[in-house]
Design an enzyme around this catalytic site. Structure first.
Site, short mmCIF file in Angstrom:
data_model
loop_
_atom_site.label_atom_id
_atom_site.label_comp_id
_atom_site.label_asym_id
_atom_site.label_seq_id
_atom_site.Cartn_x
_atom_site.Cartn_y
_atom_site.Cartn_z
N CYS A 112 -38.76 -34.23 23.08
CA CYS A 112 -39.14 -32.81 23.21
C CYS A 112 -40.62 -32.56 22.91
O CYS A 112 -41.15 -31.51 23.23
CB CYS A 112 -38.27 -31.95 22.30
N HIS A 248 -41.43 -24.73 20.23
CA HIS A 248 -40.40 -25.37 21.04
C HIS A 248 -39.12 -24.54 21.01
O HIS A 248 -38.65 -24.14 19.94
CB HIS A 248 -40.16 -26.78 20.50
N ASN A 278 -32.61 -25.46 25.40
CA ASN A 278 -33.65 -26.44 25.07
C ASN A 278 -33.89 -27.35 26.28
O ASN A 278 -33.04 -28.15 26.64
CB ASN A 278 -33.16 -27.25 23.86
C1 COA Z 1 -26.49 -27.43 16.16
C2 COA Z 1 -26.60 -26.15 15.36
C3 COA Z 1 -26.70 -24.96 16.30
C4 COA Z 1 -25.36 -26.01 14.52
O1 COA Z 1 -25.44 -24.80 13.77
P1 COA Z 1 -24.98 -24.76 12.27
O2 COA Z 1 -25.07 -23.37 11.80
O3 COA Z 1 -25.79 -25.81 11.55
O4 COA Z 1 -23.48 -25.16 12.40
P2 COA Z 1 -22.71 -26.30 11.60
O5 COA Z 1 -23.25 -27.64 11.96
O6 COA Z 1 -22.74 -25.88 10.17
O7 COA Z 1 -21.27 -26.19 12.20
C5 COA Z 1 -20.45 -25.15 11.81
C6 COA Z 1 -19.12 -25.29 12.51
O8 COA Z 1 -19.26 -24.90 13.89
C7 COA Z 1 -18.66 -25.89 14.70
N1 COA Z 1 -19.35 -25.93 15.96
C8 COA Z 1 -20.34 -26.75 16.37
N2 COA Z 1 -20.69 -26.45 17.64
C9 COA Z 1 -19.90 -25.42 18.03
C10 COA Z 1 -19.78 -24.68 19.21
N3 COA Z 1 -20.55 -24.92 20.28
N4 COA Z 1 -18.89 -23.69 19.26
C11 COA Z 1 -18.09 -23.42 18.22
N5 COA Z 1 -18.16 -24.09 17.06
C12 COA Z 1 -19.04 -25.08 16.98
C13 COA Z 1 -18.82 -27.18 13.93
O9 COA Z 1 -17.87 -28.10 14.39
C14 COA Z 1 -18.58 -26.72 12.53
O10 COA Z 1 -17.19 -26.62 12.32
P3 COA Z 1 -16.53 -27.13 10.94
O11 COA Z 1 -17.17 -26.28 9.89
O12 COA Z 1 -15.09 -26.87 11.18
O13 COA Z 1 -16.92 -28.57 10.85
C15 COA Z 1 -27.86 -26.18 14.45
O14 COA Z 1 -27.65 -27.11 13.40
C16 COA Z 1 -29.10 -26.53 15.20
O15 COA Z 1 -29.52 -25.85 16.11
N6 COA Z 1 -29.80 -27.61 14.79
C17 COA Z 1 -30.99 -28.03 15.48
C18 COA Z 1 -30.65 -28.70 16.78
C19 COA Z 1 -31.85 -28.93 17.66
O16 COA Z 1 -32.74 -28.15 17.69
N7 COA Z 1 -31.84 -30.05 18.41
C20 COA Z 1 -32.86 -30.39 19.33
C21 COA Z 1 -34.17 -30.61 18.68
S1 COA Z 1 -35.38 -31.11 19.77
#
Ligand code: COA
Length: 321
Positions: A112, A248, A278
């Site tokens: 990215c 980003h 993204n």
């Molecule tokens: C991925 C992301 C959105 C997850 O959000 P979060 O608030 O951290 O969510 P969590 O990881 O705490 O997950 C919470 C719950 O939602 C669930 N969940 C994950 N994706 C889901 C979706 N698409 N729909 C519904 N539930 C989902 C998880 O399984 C978890 O369930 P559990 O508590 O039963 O295990 C966030 O961590 C994020 O954006 N991180 C950065 C990712 C990124 O930018 N990547 C590219 C960089 S270049």
């Protein structure tokens, strides 16, 4: 030493729209979850186009916006990790497809952060080599590396391309910096093709994207504020000297947290993540083009861009447009 300016921008987004509602038909998710955790409402994915096609269309727009003849281009860099083939580089194929002269053309993979890394390289090459104009593109078809059954990652990603033409003009790329921190690579990667041998001649496969979202989130919300602070400090600028910040487009919550920590009002922060998700190396380039075309950036404005991605990698630029 000549100043390198952004002469023109362009972008191209494939036409197939995949909404959160669409995703909820084949994975367990909801529009409410995706919007509240990421800010993404929809993303675009390719049907029969590949990375070179997206790069091509964004390039034509940037060349037109720059008002140059394509024969003036001395350098072509495509930032991508999703090239059409393992080799040759997208840039090589694109050089011929755009009808450019026989120039140096190569791809850059910093995931990215690819466009940010390519900007540093292109700017330094224009300053120090016998080159006057560069075409720089961020283009991705991440959909082909996406595990469409993994709700943790597939909701975040989209395809697209953005391009800029660089050369001597009224503006200036004032400062840039890029970094890698490879010990965190386990938190975000796309597995490569397995090893082969004469005894084990199995078919090639490329793995899906694997991600620890929380670790990426922690890294990004630290990297953006520290990069912005250091580039402003090094150039004796205050945060309100900047007209627009382009971070980003990975997650709206990352963007908002970084802006809050920096004390930057959200009306100075460009956001289009709701439409595209993204798009990796294309993200900053698409945002730059949309900001220019919508009048959010005008000639003479100062902008700061920050990209971050797998590796981890991150890169910042301070540009007078
Ligand atoms: C991925 C992301 C959105 C997850 O959000 P979060 O608030 O951290 O969510 P969590 O990881 O705490 O997950 C919470 C719950 O939602 C669930 N969940 C994950 N994706 C889901 C979706 N698409 N729909 C519904 N539930 C989902 C998880 O399984 C978890 O369930 P559990 O508590 O039963 O295990 C966030 O961590 C994020 O954006 N991180 C950065 C990712 C990124 O930018 N990547 C590219 C960089 S270049």
């Amino acid at each position: 030493m000549k100043k390198v300016s952004v002469l023109g921008t362009g972008s191209y987004i494939p036409s197939r729209v995949l909404t959160n509602e669409d995703l909820s038909k084949f994975i367990e998710t909801t529009d409410e979850w995706i919007v509240s955790r990421t800010g993404i409402k929809e993303r675009h994915i390719v049907e029969d186009e590949n990375t070179c096609d997206l790069a091509y269309h964004s390039a034509l727009k940037a060349i037109e916006a720059a008002g140059i003849d394509k024969d003036e281009i001395d350098l072509l860099i495509v930032a991508t990790f999703t090239g059409d083939n393992a080799f040759p580089a997208v840039a090589n194929v694109l050089q011929a497809r755009l009808g450019l002269r026989e120039i140096m053309a190569f791809d850059m993979n910093a995931e990215c952060s690819g466009f940010a890394f390519a900007l540093v390289v292109a700017e330094k090459m224009l300053r120090s080599l016998k080159m006057n104009k560069a075409l720089l593109i961020g283009a991705e078809t991440i959909s082909k590396y996406t595990d469409w059954s993994d709700r943790n990652t597939c909701v975040l990603l989209g395809d697209g391309a953005g391009a800029v033409v660089l050369g001597e003009g009224s503006g200036e790329i004032i400062d840039t910096n890029c970094y890698s921190k490879g010990d965190l690579n386990k938190y975000l990667y796309g597995a490569g093709t397995p090893l082969k041998s004469p005894e084990n001649n199995v078919g090639n496969t490329v793995g899906n994207i694997e991600m620890n979202g929380r670790e990426v989130f922690k890294f990004a919300t630290r990297a953006i504020p520290s990069s912005v602070k250091s580039i402003l400090e090094e150039n004796n600028l205050q945060s309100d000297d900047i007209d627009l910040y382009i971070f980003h487009q990975a997650n709206l919550r990352i963007i908002e947290k970084a802006a809050k920590d920096l004390g930057i009002p959200m009306d100075k922060v460009f956001v289009n993540i709701e439409k595209y998700g993204n798009t990796s190396a294309a993200s900053i380039a698409i945002a730059l083009d949309e900001a220019v075309r919508s009048g959010k950036i005008k000639r003479g404005d100062k902008i700061v861009t920050v990209a971050f991605g797998a590796g981890f990698t991150w890169g910042t630029s301070l540009i007078e447009y």
